[in-house]
Scaffold this motif. Structure first.
Motif, PDB file in Angstrom:
ATOM      1  N   LYS A  46     -10.596   2.657  -2.096  1.00 30.55           N
ATOM      2  CA  LYS A  46     -10.775   2.213  -0.737  1.00 30.55           C
ATOM      3  C   LYS A  46     -12.180   2.888  -0.391  1.00 30.55           C
ATOM      4  N   THR A  57     -10.769  -1.300   4.318  1.00 27.74           N
ATOM      5  CA  THR A  57     -10.051  -0.788   5.728  1.00 27.74           C
ATOM      6  C   THR A  57      -8.876  -0.085   5.103  1.00 27.74           C
ATOM      7  N   ALA A  58      -8.101   0.571   6.144  1.00 25.96           N
ATOM      8  CA  ALA A  58      -6.797   0.826   5.882  1.00 25.96           C
ATOM      9  C   ALA A  58      -6.091   0.815   7.312  1.00 25.96           C
ATOM     10  N   ASP A  59      -5.160   0.015   7.394  1.00 24.89           N
ATOM     11  CA  ASP A  59      -4.417   0.258   8.580  1.00 24.89           C
ATOM     12  C   ASP A  59      -3.790   1.351   9.146  1.00 24.89           C
ATOM     13  N   THR A  60      -3.364   1.531  10.375  1.00 21.53           N
ATOM     14  CA  THR A  60      -3.002   2.743  10.974  1.00 21.53           C
ATOM     15  C   THR A  60      -1.851   3.399  10.084  1.00 21.53           C
ATOM     16  N   GLU A  61      -0.869   2.700   9.599  1.00 23.79           N
ATOM     17  CA  GLU A  61       0.376   3.026   8.763  1.00 23.79           C
ATOM     18  C   GLU A  61      -0.193   3.678   7.346  1.00 23.79           C
ATOM     19  N   GLU A  62      -1.175   2.824   6.952  1.00 20.47           N
ATOM     20  CA  GLU A  62      -1.570   3.103   5.422  1.00 20.47           C
ATOM     21  C   GLU A  62      -2.477   4.713   5.617  1.00 20.47           C
ATOM     22  N   ARG A  63      -3.194   4.654   6.532  1.00 15.86           N
ATOM     23  CA  ARG A  63      -3.979   5.887   6.930  1.00 15.86           C
ATOM     24  C   ARG A  63      -3.314   7.114   7.167  1.00 15.86           C
ATOM     25  N   ASP A 122       0.919  -1.273   0.292  1.00 13.40           N
ATOM     26  CA  ASP A 122       0.009   0.290   0.091  1.00 13.40           C
ATOM     27  C   ASP A 122       0.828   1.254   0.114  1.00 13.40           C
TER      28      ASP A 122
END
Length: 71
Positions: A38, A44-50, A15
């Motif tokens: 998305k 969903t997006a994990d914390t790092e991706e967000r 990502d």
């Protein structure tokens, strides 16, 4: 967005937290399109991706994300 085979292979399933297009002029478009996908599919997006998407979006003040929710 068309990319070379080498760029496609280097991305794999990463990502925007782990991979960005080698052409920095494409970063804003890539960020907008990634975010639209998305949102369209309610992914969903994990914390790092967000965190990465937020940072990238801040560098693209004129960019607008538009999408149609999936049926």
């Amino acid at each position: 967005m068309a990319v070379s085979a080498a760029a496609h292979r280097s991305k794999a399933d990463q990502d925007p937290a782990q991979w960005l297009p080698p052409n920095t002029k494409a970063t804003c478009r890539y960020t907008v399109e990634w975010t639209a996908v998305k949102l369209r599919w309610s992914l969903t997006a994990d914390t790092e991706e967000r965190r990465s998407l937020t940072r990238l979006a801040e560098a693209c003040p004129d960019a607008t994300v538009t999408y149609t929710p999936a049926p």
